[in-house]
Design an enzyme around this catalytic site. Structure first.
Site, mmCIF file in Angstrom:
data_model
loop_
_atom_site.group_PDB
_atom_site.id
_atom_site.type_symbol
_atom_site.label_atom_id
_atom_site.label_comp_id
_atom_site.label_asym_id
_atom_site.label_seq_id
_atom_site.Cartn_x
_atom_site.Cartn_y
_atom_site.Cartn_z
ATOM 1 N N SER A 233 0.829 -1.217 0.000
ATOM 2 C CA SER A 233 0.000 0.000 0.000
ATOM 3 C C SER A 233 0.861 1.264 0.000
ATOM 4 O O SER A 233 0.608 2.199 -0.770
ATOM 5 C CB SER A 233 -0.969 0.004 1.185
ATOM 6 O OG SER A 233 -0.313 -0.307 2.382
ATOM 7 N N HIS A 263 -2.293 -8.812 2.320
ATOM 8 C CA HIS A 263 -1.892 -7.555 2.979
ATOM 9 C C HIS A 263 -2.968 -7.210 4.007
ATOM 10 O O HIS A 263 -3.164 -7.947 4.960
ATOM 11 C CB HIS A 263 -1.697 -6.507 1.871
ATOM 12 C CG HIS A 263 -0.981 -5.255 2.264
ATOM 13 N ND1 HIS A 263 -0.282 -5.105 3.434
ATOM 14 C CD2 HIS A 263 -0.842 -4.056 1.613
ATOM 15 C CE1 HIS A 263 0.241 -3.890 3.491
ATOM 16 N NE2 HIS A 263 -0.091 -3.229 2.395
ATOM 17 N N HIS A 309 5.424 -13.078 7.769
ATOM 18 C CA HIS A 309 5.605 -11.681 7.351
ATOM 19 C C HIS A 309 6.713 -11.604 6.314
ATOM 20 O O HIS A 309 7.648 -12.406 6.348
ATOM 21 C CB HIS A 309 5.950 -10.781 8.547
ATOM 22 C CG HIS A 309 5.658 -9.349 8.287
ATOM 23 N ND1 HIS A 309 6.567 -8.501 7.693
ATOM 24 C CD2 HIS A 309 4.533 -8.615 8.498
ATOM 25 C CE1 HIS A 309 6.018 -7.309 7.579
ATOM 26 N NE2 HIS A 309 4.784 -7.345 8.047
ATOM 27 N N ARG A 318 3.362 -5.356 17.509
ATOM 28 C CA ARG A 318 1.993 -4.831 17.472
ATOM 29 C C ARG A 318 1.013 -5.930 17.903
ATOM 30 O O ARG A 318 -0.002 -5.659 18.533
ATOM 31 C CB ARG A 318 1.666 -4.313 16.067
ATOM 32 C CG ARG A 318 2.617 -3.197 15.613
ATOM 33 C CD ARG A 318 2.452 -2.865 14.147
ATOM 34 N NE ARG A 318 2.703 -4.001 13.285
ATOM 35 C CZ ARG A 318 2.451 -4.050 11.986
ATOM 36 N NH1 ARG A 318 1.911 -3.009 11.387
ATOM 37 N NH2 ARG A 318 2.734 -5.128 11.281
ATOM 38 N N ASP A 364 -2.149 -8.727 12.290
ATOM 39 C CA ASP A 364 -3.532 -9.110 12.001
ATOM 40 C C ASP A 364 -4.024 -10.295 12.829
ATOM 41 O O ASP A 364 -5.216 -10.565 12.881
ATOM 42 C CB ASP A 364 -3.686 -9.438 10.522
ATOM 43 C CG ASP A 364 -3.479 -8.204 9.671
ATOM 44 O OD1 ASP A 364 -3.922 -7.130 10.106
ATOM 45 O OD2 ASP A 364 -2.879 -8.317 8.600
HETATM 46 N N1 AMX Z 1 0.677 -20.089 6.281
HETATM 47 C C1 AMX Z 1 1.005 -20.930 5.270
HETATM 48 N N2 AMX Z 1 2.002 -20.701 4.406
HETATM 49 C C2 AMX Z 1 2.736 -19.599 4.589
HETATM 50 C C3 AMX Z 1 2.495 -18.690 5.650
HETATM 51 C C4 AMX Z 1 1.392 -18.959 6.507
HETATM 52 N N3 AMX Z 1 1.035 -18.144 7.475
HETATM 53 N N4 AMX Z 1 3.405 -17.694 5.581
HETATM 54 C C5 AMX Z 1 4.195 -17.953 4.517
HETATM 55 N N5 AMX Z 1 3.784 -19.100 3.917
HETATM 56 C C6 AMX Z 1 4.291 -19.696 2.667
HETATM 57 C C7 AMX Z 1 4.118 -18.704 1.545
HETATM 58 O O1 AMX Z 1 2.792 -18.791 1.011
HETATM 59 C C8 AMX Z 1 5.182 -19.147 0.570
HETATM 60 O O2 AMX Z 1 4.691 -20.290 -0.112
HETATM 61 P P1 AMX Z 1 4.963 -20.493 -1.698
HETATM 62 O O3 AMX Z 1 6.446 -20.429 -1.848
HETATM 63 O O4 AMX Z 1 4.365 -21.835 -1.981
HETATM 64 O O5 AMX Z 1 4.266 -19.363 -2.384
HETATM 65 C C9 AMX Z 1 6.312 -19.590 1.493
HETATM 66 O O6 AMX Z 1 5.697 -19.869 2.774
HETATM 67 C C10 AMX Z 1 7.398 -18.574 1.685
HETATM 68 O O7 AMX Z 1 6.818 -17.381 2.117
HETATM 69 P P2 AMX Z 1 7.653 -16.353 2.995
HETATM 70 O O8 AMX Z 1 8.879 -15.982 2.230
HETATM 71 O O9 AMX Z 1 7.825 -16.854 4.385
HETATM 72 O O10 AMX Z 1 6.642 -15.124 3.089
HETATM 73 P P3 AMX Z 1 6.333 -14.035 1.961
HETATM 74 O O11 AMX Z 1 7.229 -12.899 2.185
HETATM 75 O O12 AMX Z 1 6.286 -14.634 0.598
HETATM 76 O O13 AMX Z 1 4.827 -13.670 2.331
HETATM 77 C C11 AMX Z 1 3.023 -13.155 3.786
HETATM 78 C C12 AMX Z 1 4.523 -12.953 3.508
HETATM 79 C C13 AMX Z 1 2.602 -12.229 4.922
HETATM 80 C C14 AMX Z 1 2.232 -12.782 2.517
HETATM 81 C C15 AMX Z 1 2.784 -14.638 4.150
HETATM 82 O O14 AMX Z 1 3.488 -14.943 5.350
HETATM 83 C C16 AMX Z 1 1.314 -14.974 4.298
HETATM 84 O O15 AMX Z 1 0.652 -15.249 3.302
HETATM 85 N N6 AMX Z 1 0.786 -14.966 5.578
HETATM 86 C C17 AMX Z 1 -0.627 -15.153 5.813
HETATM 87 C C18 AMX Z 1 -1.424 -13.929 5.388
HETATM 88 C C19 AMX Z 1 -1.161 -12.760 6.332
HETATM 89 O O16 AMX Z 1 -1.165 -12.894 7.543
HETATM 90 N N7 AMX Z 1 -0.958 -11.569 5.772
HETATM 91 C C20 AMX Z 1 -0.820 -10.338 6.571
HETATM 92 C C21 AMX Z 1 0.541 -9.706 6.474
HETATM 93 C C22 AMX Z 1 0.621 -8.428 7.272
HETATM 94 C C23 AMX Z 1 -0.133 -7.319 6.573
HETATM 95 O O17 AMX Z 1 0.257 -6.858 5.528
HETATM 96 N N8 AMX Z 1 -1.222 -6.907 7.116
#
Ligand code: AMX
Length: 432
Positions: A233, A263, A309, A318, A364
């Site tokens: 964002s 996000h 994250h 947080r 979150d």
């Molecule tokens: N559950 C399951 N799988 C997860 C995970 C979780 N909570 N967190 C990461 N992974 C997976 C990713 O989907 C990715 O899988 P892929 O290679 O098959 O696509 C792999 O682990 C590697 O990911 P990463 O390098 O650890 O994280 P990232 O930087 O690619 O993504 C984030 C970060 C937040 C998108 C991811 O951890 C996620 O999807 N978490 C759940 C959604 C969430 O809580 N989002 C909120 C983030 C905070 C915000 O912006 N408000």
């Protein structure tokens, strides 16, 4: 002119000179390199943006202008806005002056409500919020002054005007959307005796006999206010604003990114996940049941929302702040108790999955359970709260970017064919 304007007018010229000198003397110095993996992987970790409002070291979490967020949890969002912009916490007179500035600008033009009323009744609240912000663009001081030939040096003043106008109006707009979208009855007028977040809580209209929901709103607005500038964002808003599209365009664009499930929408999904466990197990599940539920979520190829994250490698401070609030005010609530239990169980489950870099809760994971406790059960609305808060950071970043005269964003893209044609590094250097 406001005290905030005067403070910035003192600070900006010397800061501008410092940056000019830095770029002139050391402009060619390399601060980051980009690998093929990063080019395909969301530019993760590439140091190519400057953000002075806050930083997020992976092992510490959010630090606003040098102050860790854990030390700011008793502040008002108005204090944080002043801090984001000036690098200092305001004194009593300064914060009162800022509050008076915001109060002057609170009125929302009737045409915004007409547009919102004309939208489909089942529009997502984020679409309504972003539409309202965009519709207000005709009020932009920046655009009016730009069209009239404003000098470059004065851009930041016009952006500050837009920022204060937007921030002042957002709680009224967001609360109006809540009441309209979820059939809560007529809009509740702003109460000029309240601070910005307490007024937002008041206009939402949830019962709050002990003032706890207002406290939660203050905390919520402080915790989500900024998270450096590389997130979807903030980066989107900064990119749009770098074309000198005004803050109404830029903020709305950025918040469209916040609406994504990876996000800002994660808080909505997170509470959904918690409620699903309660439904499946008839109340707060045991830790064993939660472990199995998390494993099943992963096995189904889904993410456990609220965990992981892109930058952090620790429990998000947080989340800690929300957990502490919940333990003080919401203990015994089955939804909050499940949130706390998930924290005991899920990190160990995620640690078993090698590819997950951060098994810890992000912001979150905690907020939805608290909102639910106070009767805000419409979780498609949660990202709107996040947006109102994040506007503080995005708007502050825009004021500073225009004060520094940052250039229009234009990185260079390359084709896959170009990457394939690059000579591989010599064997000794491979993998470094
Ligand atoms: N559950 C399951 N799988 C997860 C995970 C979780 N909570 N967190 C990461 N992974 C997976 C990713 O989907 C990715 O899988 P892929 O290679 O098959 O696509 C792999 O682990 C590697 O990911 P990463 O390098 O650890 O994280 P990232 O930087 O690619 O993504 C984030 C970060 C937040 C998108 C991811 O951890 C996620 O999807 N978490 C759940 C959604 C969430 O809580 N989002 C909120 C983030 C905070 C915000 O912006 N408000």
């Amino acid at each position: 002119m406001s005290k905030l304007h005067d403070k910035l007018a003192q600070q900006i010229p010397p800061f501008r000179e410092q940056v000019k000198k830095l770029v002139k003397e050391r402009g060619a110095q390399v601060i980051s390199q980009v690998s093929i993996e990063q080019a395909y992987g969301g530019m993760r970790g590439v140091k190519s943006l400057v953000c002075d409002t806050s930083e997020v070291p992976p092992d510490k979490g959010l630090i606003i202008r040098g102050i860790p967020i854990a030390q700011l949890t008793d502040k008002l969002p108005e204090d944080i806005l002043w801090l984001l912009l000036t690098g200092e916490l305001p004194g009593k007179e300064e914060v009162e002056d800022l509050q008076a500035e915001l109060r002057k600008r609170v009125a929302v033009p009737e045409y915004v409500w007409s547009v919102l009323r004309a939208m489909p009744a089942d529009s997502h609240p984020m679409v309504m919020l972003n539409t309202a912000i965009l519709v207000l663009e005709k009020e932009s001081v920046f655009r009016q002054r730009y069209d009239a030939g404003m000098k470059k040096d004065e851009y930041w003043v016009a952006v500050l005007e837009d920022a204060l106008n937007i921030i002042a109006k957002l709680p009224t707009i967001a609360a109006g959307i809540y009441r309209m979208r979820f059939g809560k009855g007529a809009r509740i007028p702003s109460d000029p005796t309240l601070d910005w977040a307490a007024d937002y809580a008041h206009m939402l209209g949830l019962p709050d006999p002990k003032g706890e929901f207002a406290k939660l709103m203050r905390l919520y607005m402080v915790l989500h206010s900024d998270h450096e500038s590389g997130n979807v964002s903030a980066m989107t808003a900064a990119t749009v604003n770098s074309a000198l599209s005004d803050l109404y365009y830029a903020l709305s664009a950025g918040l469209n990114g916040l609406a994504g499930p990876l996000h800002g929408l994660a808080n909505q999904e997170c509470l959904g996940w918690i409620l699903d466990t309660n439904k499946k197990f008839g109340g707060r599940p045991t830790n064993e049941q939660l472990k199995k539920y998390a494993e099943d979520t992963l096995a189904a190829g889904r993410v456990v929302p609220g965990y992981g994250h892109a930058v952090l490698r620790i429990t998000d401070p947080r989340f800690d702040a929300f957990l502490a609030f919940g333990k003080k005010y919401c203990a015994g609530d089955p939804v909050f108790d499940t949130v706390a239990a998930v924290f005991e169980v899920v990190p160990d489950v995620l640690k078993q999955v090698q590819k997950i870099k951060d098994p810890w809760p992000n912001v979150d994971a905690g907020s939805g359970g608290l909102l639910y406790h106070y009767g805000m059960t419409e979780f498609p609305y949660y990202t709107v709260l996040f947006s109102v808060s994040r506007a503080l950071g995005i708007c502050s970043q825009a004021v500073i970017a225009r004060a520094l005269g940052l250039a229009i964003t234009r990185p260079k893209s390359v084709t896959t064919r170009w990457i394939q044609a690059q000579a591989p590094p010599p064997p000794a250097a491979a993998g470094v």
